[in-house]
Write an enzyme that holds these catalytic residues in place. Structure first.
Site, PDB file in Angstrom:
ATOM      1  N   GLU A 197      10.158 -23.886 -32.378  1.00 16.97           N
ATOM      2  CA  GLU A 197      11.321 -23.032 -32.577  1.00 16.97           C
ATOM      3  C   GLU A 197      12.057 -22.918 -31.244  1.00 16.97           C
ATOM      4  O   GLU A 197      12.837 -22.003 -31.024  1.00 16.97           O
ATOM      5  CB  GLU A 197      10.929 -21.663 -33.153  1.00 16.97           C
ATOM      6  CG  GLU A 197       9.817 -20.960 -32.425  1.00 16.97           C
ATOM      7  CD  GLU A 197       9.183 -19.855 -33.278  1.00 16.97           C
ATOM      8  OE1 GLU A 197       9.786 -18.788 -33.366  1.00 16.97           O
ATOM      9  OE2 GLU A 197       8.079 -20.056 -33.828  1.00 16.97           O
TER      10      GLU A 197
ATOM     11  N   CYS B  75       6.591 -19.906 -36.967  1.00 16.60           N
ATOM     12  CA  CYS B  75       5.195 -20.099 -36.549  1.00 16.60           C
ATOM     13  C   CYS B  75       4.350 -20.830 -37.587  1.00 16.60           C
ATOM     14  O   CYS B  75       3.129 -20.918 -37.446  1.00 16.60           O
ATOM     15  CB  CYS B  75       4.555 -18.753 -36.208  1.00 16.60           C
ATOM     16  SG  CYS B  75       5.365 -17.913 -34.842  1.00 16.60           S
TER      17      CYS B  75
ATOM     18  N   HIS C 248      -3.231 -17.218 -37.738  1.00 19.24           N
ATOM     19  CA  HIS C 248      -2.073 -17.048 -36.865  1.00 19.24           C
ATOM     20  C   HIS C 248      -2.173 -15.657 -36.242  1.00 19.24           C
ATOM     21  O   HIS C 248      -2.418 -14.667 -36.945  1.00 19.24           O
ATOM     22  CB  HIS C 248      -0.774 -17.175 -37.675  1.00 19.24           C
ATOM     23  CG  HIS C 248       0.431 -16.773 -36.902  1.00 19.24           C
ATOM     24  ND1 HIS C 248       0.774 -17.374 -35.701  1.00 19.24           N
ATOM     25  CD2 HIS C 248       1.364 -15.804 -37.114  1.00 19.24           C
ATOM     26  CE1 HIS C 248       1.872 -16.795 -35.234  1.00 19.24           C
ATOM     27  NE2 HIS C 248       2.239 -15.849 -36.067  1.00 19.24           N
TER      28      HIS C 248
END
Lengths: 77, 407
Positions: free
Chosen positions: B76, B108, B235
Site C-alpha cells: 500500500e 493489509c 494479522h
C-alpha cells in the site's frame, strides 16, 4: 426487555471494564476512557448478556451511550 | 500435490523506538500501554523505502539457481501509478528475465491473496518446479495526527517463497474461508498521509474473523476452533487486538469464559506476538511476521497445524491453515530474525522526530532528488547487520536510484 433493563446491562458492563467511569448518556465510550480493546470487550459482553447477535460494524457510527441503549433496546425485545 | 512456503524472511529496518518513549514524547496516556501490548516499533530511515525493504527481506532467501517464475510485490506504499515496486525488486535481486513481474494491492490483506494464487499456480502442475516470490513491503506514513495509532504502525517487509517444497508451512490446499465487503475503515488517499476510523476498522477486523472462520468451517469437515489448530497466527494491527480477537472467537465458537480463553491465548497465540510486538503493524506482511514469530518461539519438533488470519481494510480477509514441523523450525532459525530485530539501533524521540518529516515524503514523486545516506551515519553505526543492504539514494528523472551499503 425494557429500555431501562438494557440500560442497566450497558452500565454494568461498562463498570466491569472501567470501574472508575462516571457514566453519562451523552458521551461516547471513548470519553469515559475506554481504549479500542476496552470498547470491543464492553460491546461483546453487552451482546452476550442481552443474547443479541449483531455484527460489530453496526456499532461504528453510534455517537453516544444513550443512542447505544436505544439501538440495543430495539433489538433486545 | 503439496504447495506452500519454502522460505520466509523479514526485514524491519535499521532503527526502532521503544513504545514507552514514543508515548512520553507525544504526551500519550501510559495507562493505554497495557492493552496495546507493544514493546518497540520499527522506524524507517530516509534512505529506506518499499524497494529497499523488499530487496533486503528477500535477498537471503533467493538463490540464483531457483526457478522463480513470478515475483509479486504486495504494497500500500506504491511508488508510481504504472511502474511496480516489483520492477525494481526484480532488478536488484537479479531475478531471471523469464520472470513475470507484478504488484498487488488490498491494504493489509493483499499478500495472502498473492500467496494463495501463487500456491494454486504451483499446485496446478502447469510448470513443474516453478517458484513464486511474494513480498509484502511497506513504509509508515503516520505522525502525531494518528494519536494512539502512531505507536502501533510498523515498517519493513516480509518475503515468502512459494514452491512445491514447503519447508516452512505446508498449506492445507482448499482449506480457506473468505469475507469481503466495501467499507472506508482506513485508507491512503495520497502518497503522504493515511486516514483511519479506528472503531470501524477494528470492528471490521473482528467481524471478518468470525465470518472467515465460519466460511472455513463450511468448507472443511470436523473443524473445531478450540482443538483443530495447535497454534494461531493473525494479522496484528497491535498485539492487544489479537488478544481481543482470540477471546471473541473462543467466546463464539468454544463457549469459553475469560479464564479458559486466557490460558488458551498464552498457549496457542502469544508465541506469534513476540516479533509483532517489537515491530508494529507490518501491513500485509504482518501475518507472516506472526508466523515467523510463532515458529521461532515454539520451535516445534513434530507436526502442528496453524490457523492463519489475514485482514486488509477496505475490506477483504481470509482464514486459512497449514502445517509446521521440525524443518520449519530449522528453516526459520537460519534466518536469525531475532538477531536482526535486536540489532536495530534504538533511537530517541528527538531522533525520531527529526527523521519523520523526510520519511513522510518517501513516496512523493519528485523528478530529481538526492538522499544523503551519510547524514544518518550516527544511527547506522549503532545498528548491527552482517550483509550488504540496499539503500535509496534519490531519483533521477523520476527513476529511483539505489546503492548497496556494506556493514
Amino acid at each position: 426487555m425494557t429500555r431501562e433493563d438494557v440500560e442497566l446491562v450497558v452500565h454494568k458492563e461498562i463498570t466491569q471494564i472501567l470501574p472508575k467511569a462516571e457514566i453519562r448518556g451523552d458521551v461516547h465510550l471513548k470519553d469515559l476512557g475506554a481504549d479500542s480493546v476496552d470498547r470491543v470487550e464492553i460491546l461483546l459482553a453487552i451482546l452476550q448478556e442481552l443474547r443479541v447477535s449483531l455484527p460489530l460494524s453496526r456499532f461504528s457510527d453510534i455517537p453516544d451511550i444513550d443512542r447505544l441503549v436505544d439501538f440495543l433496546a430495539e433489538r433486545a425485545r | 500435490m503439496t504447495a506452500g512456503i519454502e522460505a520466509l524472511n523479514v526485514y524491519c529496518g535499521l532503527a526502532q523506538i521503544p513504545v514507552p518513549a514514543l508515548f512520553e514524547g507525544r504526551g500519550l496516556d501510559p495507562e493505554r500501554l497495557g492493552n496495546l501490548m507493544m514493546e518497540n516499533r520499527s522506524v524507517g530511515l530516509p534512505f529506506e523505502d518499499p524497494v529497499t525493504n523488499a530487496v533486503n527481506a528477500a535477498a537471503p532467501i533467493v538463490d540464483p539457481s531457483d526457478r522463480i517464475e513470478i515475483v509479486i510485490t504486495s504494497t500500500e506504499s506504491g511508488l508510481d501509478y504504472s511502474k511496480s515496486v516489483a520492477s525494481y525488486v526484480h532488478e536488484y535481486l537479479g531475478l531471471p528475465s523469464t520472470c513475470r513481474v507484478i504488484e498487488v494491492k488490498q491494504a493489509c490483506y493483499a499478500a495472502t491473496a498473492a500467496v494463495q494464487m501463487a500456491a494454486a499456480y504451483v499446485a496446478s502442475g502447469i510448470s513443474p518446479g516453478a517458484k513464486v516470490l511474494v513480498i509484502a513491503t511497506d513504509v509508515a506514513l503516520v505522525d502525531e495526527r494518528a494519536g494512539y495509532s502512531e505507536p502501533a504502525v510498523g515498517f519493513g517487509a516480509a518475503a515468502v517463497l512459494i514452491s512445491d517444497d514447503p519447508r516452512v508451512l505446508a498449506l492445507d490446499l482448499g482449506a480457506f474461508g473468505n469475507h469481503s465487503y466495501e467499507t472506508m475503515d482506513s485508507a491512503r488517499p495520497a502518497p503522504s498521509f493515511d486516514i483511519a476510523d479506528s472503531d470501524r476498522s477494528l470492528f471490521a477486523y473482528l467481524d471478518c474473523l468470525t465470518n472467515c472462520f465460519t466460511a472455513y468451517r463450511a468448507r472443511v469437515d470436523d473443524v473445531d476452533f478450540a482443538t483443530t489448530f495447535d497454534h494461531l497466527a493473525m494479522h496484528t494491527p497491535f498485539a492487544g487486538m489479537v488478544k481481543a480477537a482470540h477471546r471473541k472467537l473462543m467466546r463464539e465458537f468454544a463457549g469459553s469464559g475469560l479464564a479458559e480463553a486466557e490460558e488458551d491465548f498464552g498457549r496457542r497465540v502469544l508465541p506469534s506476538l513476540t516479533y509483532p510486538s517489537r515491530v508494529g503493524n507490518l501491513c500485509s506482511g504482518s501475518v507472516y511476521l506472526a508466523l515467523a514469530s510463532l515458529i521461532d518461539t515454539v520451535q516445534p519438533d513434530e507436526t502442528r497445524r496453524v490457523g492463519l488470519y489475514s485482514y486488509g481494510s477496505g475490506c477483504s480477509s481470509e482464514f486459512f491453515s497449514g502445517l509446521i514441523d521440525r524443518e520449519s523450525t530449522e528453516a526459520i532459525a537460519a534466518r536469525r530474525i531475532g538477531d536482526h530485530l535486536t540489532g536495530r539501533a534504538e533511537i530517541t524521540f528527538d531522533e525520531y522526530a527529526k527523521v519523520l518529516p523526510m520519511n513522510l515524503t518517501c513516496l512523493l514523486p519528485e523528478r530529481n532528488r538526492t538522499v544523503d545516506v551519510g547524514a544518518y551515519e550516527h544511527i547506522v553505526r549503532r545498528a548491527r547487520f552482517d550483509r550488504d543492504l540496499l539503500v535509496n539514494t534519490g531519483t533521477k528523472d523520476f527513476h529511483r536510484t539505489y546503492e548497496w551499503l556494506s556493514p
